[in-house]
Design a protein around this motif. Sequence first.
Motif, PDB file in Angstrom:
ATOM      1  N   PRO A  78      -5.084  62.246  65.017  1.00 44.77           N
ATOM      2  CA  PRO A  78      -5.080  62.248  63.551  1.00 44.77           C
ATOM      3  C   PRO A  78      -5.970  63.323  62.945  1.00 44.77           C
ATOM      4  N   ARG A  79      -6.879  63.912  63.746  1.00 35.81           N
ATOM      5  CA  ARG A  79      -7.766  64.933  63.189  1.00 35.81           C
ATOM      6  C   ARG A  79      -7.221  66.340  63.397  1.00 35.81           C
ATOM      7  N   CYS A  80      -6.858  66.691  64.651  1.00 33.52           N
ATOM      8  CA  CYS A  80      -6.472  68.076  64.933  1.00 33.52           C
ATOM      9  C   CYS A  80      -5.003  68.237  65.293  1.00 33.52           C
ATOM     10  N   GLY A  81      -4.274  67.130  65.487  1.00 33.87           N
ATOM     11  CA  GLY A  81      -2.865  67.219  65.834  1.00 33.87           C
ATOM     12  C   GLY A  81      -2.593  67.413  67.309  1.00 33.87           C
ATOM     13  N   GLY A  82      -3.645  67.400  68.140  1.00 33.71           N
ATOM     14  CA  GLY A  82      -3.468  67.578  69.577  1.00 33.71           C
ATOM     15  C   GLY A  82      -2.647  66.463  70.198  1.00 33.71           C
ATOM     16  N   ALA A  83      -1.930  66.804  71.275  1.00 30.03           N
ATOM     17  CA  ALA A  83      -1.013  65.841  71.889  1.00 30.03           C
ATOM     18  C   ALA A  83      -1.541  65.263  73.195  1.00 30.03           C
ATOM     19  N   PHE A  84      -2.752  65.647  73.618  1.00 32.49           N
ATOM     20  CA  PHE A  84      -3.263  65.191  74.906  1.00 32.49           C
ATOM     21  C   PHE A  84      -4.517  64.351  74.693  1.00 32.49           C
ATOM     22  N   PHE A  85      -4.541  63.192  75.354  1.00 34.58           N
ATOM     23  CA  PHE A  85      -5.647  62.260  75.201  1.00 34.58           C
ATOM     24  C   PHE A  85      -6.210  61.894  76.564  1.00 34.58           C
ATOM     25  N   GLN A  86      -7.416  61.366  76.525  1.00 31.33           N
ATOM     26  CA  GLN A  86      -8.031  60.890  77.754  1.00 31.33           C
ATOM     27  C   GLN A  86      -8.720  59.563  77.478  1.00 31.33           C
ATOM     28  N   VAL A  87      -8.731  58.708  78.480  1.00 33.56           N
ATOM     29  CA  VAL A  87      -9.423  57.426  78.375  1.00 33.56           C
ATOM     30  C   VAL A  87     -10.773  57.595  79.041  1.00 33.56           C
ATOM     31  N   GLY A  88     -11.808  57.661  78.207  1.00 36.58           N
ATOM     32  CA  GLY A  88     -13.146  57.868  78.744  1.00 36.58           C
ATOM     33  C   GLY A  88     -13.574  56.724  79.638  1.00 36.58           C
ATOM     34  N   ARG A  89     -14.081  57.043  80.810  1.00 32.44           N
ATOM     35  CA  ARG A  89     -14.512  56.001  81.738  1.00 32.44           C
ATOM     36  C   ARG A  89     -16.025  55.983  81.896  1.00 32.44           C
TER      37      ARG A  89
ATOM     38  N   ALA B  33      -2.649  48.185  68.299  1.00 37.72           N
ATOM     39  CA  ALA B  33      -1.682  49.168  67.817  1.00 37.72           C
ATOM     40  C   ALA B  33      -1.222  50.029  68.984  1.00 37.72           C
ATOM     41  N   LYS B  34      -0.084  50.699  68.788  1.00 34.25           N
ATOM     42  CA  LYS B  34       0.398  51.636  69.793  1.00 34.25           C
ATOM     43  C   LYS B  34      -0.486  52.879  69.804  1.00 34.25           C
ATOM     44  N   ILE B  35      -0.642  53.480  70.973  1.00 36.17           N
ATOM     45  CA  ILE B  35      -1.385  54.732  71.060  1.00 36.17           C
ATOM     46  C   ILE B  35      -0.573  55.819  70.362  1.00 36.17           C
ATOM     47  N   LEU B  36      -1.210  56.550  69.462  1.00 30.46           N
ATOM     48  CA  LEU B  36      -0.514  57.551  68.660  1.00 30.46           C
ATOM     49  C   LEU B  36      -0.028  58.717  69.515  1.00 30.46           C
ATOM     50  N   ASP B  37       0.991  59.411  69.007  1.00 29.97           N
ATOM     51  CA  ASP B  37       1.519  60.584  69.712  1.00 29.97           C
ATOM     52  C   ASP B  37       0.650  61.815  69.489  1.00 29.97           C
ATOM     53  N   ARG B  38      -0.022  61.859  68.333  1.00 36.84           N
ATOM     54  CA  ARG B  38      -0.820  63.029  67.979  1.00 36.84           C
ATOM     55  C   ARG B  38      -2.197  62.601  67.498  1.00 36.84           C
TER      56      ARG B  38
ATOM     57  N   TYR C 124     -18.041  50.426  81.110  1.00 29.40           N
ATOM     58  CA  TYR C 124     -17.602  51.536  81.944  1.00 29.40           C
ATOM     59  C   TYR C 124     -16.354  52.202  81.380  1.00 29.40           C
ATOM     60  N   VAL C 125     -15.364  51.400  80.972  1.00 29.87           N
ATOM     61  CA  VAL C 125     -14.138  51.964  80.425  1.00 29.87           C
ATOM     62  C   VAL C 125     -14.346  52.186  78.943  1.00 29.87           C
ATOM     63  N   GLY C 126     -14.230  53.431  78.492  1.00 32.63           N
ATOM     64  CA  GLY C 126     -14.595  53.758  77.126  1.00 32.63           C
ATOM     65  C   GLY C 126     -13.416  53.959  76.207  1.00 32.63           C
ATOM     66  N   ALA C 127     -13.645  54.763  75.188  1.00 32.22           N
ATOM     67  CA  ALA C 127     -12.685  54.936  74.113  1.00 32.22           C
ATOM     68  C   ALA C 127     -11.590  55.922  74.485  1.00 32.22           C
ATOM     69  N   ILE C 128     -10.535  55.932  73.642  1.00 33.04           N
ATOM     70  CA  ILE C 128      -9.463  56.913  73.767  1.00 33.04           C
ATOM     71  C   ILE C 128      -9.867  58.110  72.925  1.00 33.04           C
ATOM     72  N   THR C 129      -9.965  59.274  73.535  1.00 36.97           N
ATOM     73  CA  THR C 129     -10.416  60.458  72.816  1.00 36.97           C
ATOM     74  C   THR C 129      -9.407  61.588  72.954  1.00 36.97           C
ATOM     75  N   CYS C 130      -9.433  62.488  71.970  1.00 40.34           N
ATOM     76  CA  CYS C 130      -8.572  63.666  71.994  1.00 40.34           C
ATOM     77  C   CYS C 130      -9.157  64.695  72.959  1.00 40.34           C
ATOM     78  N   SER C 131      -8.331  65.242  73.836  1.00 42.05           N
ATOM     79  CA  SER C 131      -8.807  66.231  74.804  1.00 42.05           C
ATOM     80  C   SER C 131      -9.222  67.531  74.130  1.00 42.05           C
ATOM     81  N   ASP C 132      -8.664  67.814  72.940  1.00 39.02           N
ATOM     82  CA  ASP C 132      -8.943  69.084  72.272  1.00 39.02           C
ATOM     83  C   ASP C 132     -10.210  69.044  71.425  1.00 39.02           C
ATOM     84  N   CYS C 133     -10.347  68.005  70.561  1.00 33.08           N
ATOM     85  CA  CYS C 133     -11.478  67.991  69.625  1.00 33.08           C
ATOM     86  C   CYS C 133     -12.477  66.877  69.902  1.00 33.08           C
ATOM     87  N   GLY C 134     -12.156  65.959  70.816  1.00 36.84           N
ATOM     88  CA  GLY C 134     -13.085  64.890  71.161  1.00 36.84           C
ATOM     89  C   GLY C 134     -13.096  63.714  70.207  1.00 36.84           C
ATOM     90  N   ALA C 135     -12.196  63.706  69.200  1.00 36.73           N
ATOM     91  CA  ALA C 135     -12.174  62.614  68.223  1.00 36.73           C
ATOM     92  C   ALA C 135     -11.781  61.304  68.896  1.00 36.73           C
TER      93      ALA C 135
END
Length: 602
Positions: A376-387, A369-374, A329-340
């Motif tokens: 790594p693909r598009c430089g976006g600063a907003f992330f979401q934890v897919g559920r 590891a620590k969750i990155l600030d940006r 149910y609890v999924g991956a950490i993804t970038c809100s901008d590009c979905g990486a």
Amino acid sequence: MGLSDRQIGVLFPGPWRRPLSYTCRVDVPVGSVVLAPLGRTSRPRLGLVMESEGDHPGPVKEVWRVVGDGPSIPMDLMHLIGWAWRWLGVPMGRTLDLVLPRWLFKGEERLMSPPECTFDADRGPRMDHALAPCDADRFMEGVHRCLAVPGCKGVLALLPERTMVRPRLEDALSAGFKALEWPRTPAGQRRAYSRLLSGEVDLVVGCHGAAFVPLPPGWTVYMDDESSESWRPVSYPTFSIRALVVERCRVGGLHLVLGSRFPSSRVYLRVKGAAEGSVGAIERVSQVRLQGGSDGSPPGYVTAPLIRRTRQVMAKGASAIWILDRKGYVGAITCSDCGAEFRCGRCGSPMRSDLISSQMACPACGFRAKILDRCPRCGGAFFQVGRVGLQAVFQEAQGVLKGARVRLVEGPLSDPELRDLVGLSREGPLLVVGTRAVLPLCDLMEVRMMAWLDVDGEAASVAGYDGDARAMGLVYESLWRGVDPQPRWLMLQTRSPNSGWRRYAGQGWRRFWEVEMAERARMGLPPFGCMVRIGASQEQMGELRSVLESLEERGIISGVVEEDGGALVHLSERSRVRDLIDVIGANGHPTGEFPRVVVFSD
């Protein structure tokens, strides 16, 4: 050590980076197998003599006895052990684990002797290619190209997954070949090898276990789907067996034909002028836009177009597959901008969020590891934890497709599970919801629809530069793999339809590689340059920095990027991988985790 004793270097299968010193009372040629004590318990183990002399200053253990007369492993396979360490960073013991023909032995006795090969380390490659999207067509073309080599006495045909072996063997038998499947048991392998040496068979079909069968003169090798991720060994998944097979054939004088559904970058450079064949499938590919909620929540993966197309396929009595590489149910950490997705720097698996510690963890190897600030693909600063994971999608599929038979697959399929699902598909339409591990079902049953529920997450990789190529390879595999693929429909759910690599889905590989290779050449990325990832813990980073600074001053590397779990370095144009390996490897324990080296050259 007595005056009559001499030191030799013995390598054991496992994590060993180099041979260990032993004494022996008799002369033992390199390539011989010996029985020697290993570890504190002095438990006897079979080891391979790699060095005929040594000068270890301290006391060393003594070899118990030599197994068999003369070398037990041909020079082409022996050569791979040192070559893989110098050029790929693979510990010698790991390669020995792959290439040692254990089936030649029973217990502590050698029952068979392999034939000698015509070894020449300076020989150029003898290589050809078979380019076709359909598995059956490509296999037969590759085998016939091998047989067309003057003096060919037989073909060793290698396939990346075991589910592919039986269908291709049946094709070969129907075509009149004296073919056999390479067995899984040592006794069966010895019987099969005796038939190979006697000339009873002219085609041996197998997967990983057959890749290093000692071959007599006159045999050729066909390696299918050379760019497949399945060629990466589970025990050390940082390199492809393809590299070892290519080098083995080169030094052993074996003619090699590489089969490509979607060619790797290096193969593309060799075949870019060749005919691509009938690969267009634009009319069979649709792309659906994924949209998240107004509150920034993750998108819903069970979309209206997905439901509609699945109902149409199943109404005609056909089966479908939905793929989402995200369990539970609890999924991956993804970038809100590009979905990486954030991927593990050690093994490449999707990282998962630990909400308590504010860290991300790899469910496969345990790396944290620590969750990155940006991003790594598009430089976006907003992330979401897919559920939304497979469990949630499976339950939703059961709800919207009432009365349909739906099965959930969360991991690799065992043989009984494969048989059960294939049997269910023969009884009527079936929907399988799973990870990419369900793709082998295409080899054994007709699949009329394949849907990637979030294809954006597939364009990610450990190296960081080849994600688009990996995603395109999966699209090609989904379109063309297995039984009667021409009528199969492919649906790609994405946040950016028809953009980036998605523009080329269904169009063939040539246009994709033309654009991709121009970009890689401009940036000096593989195959035009070489990158190496060196693993190290926080405690080891100080030592690693010192070594890398020295390498940069000497001109061996031209750039360093520190990252969680180590550093990524760019090899300078005039340097070779072995220049780096020789320096880095000298700083580690024979079996320690540091340094863990991953070479990116494709």
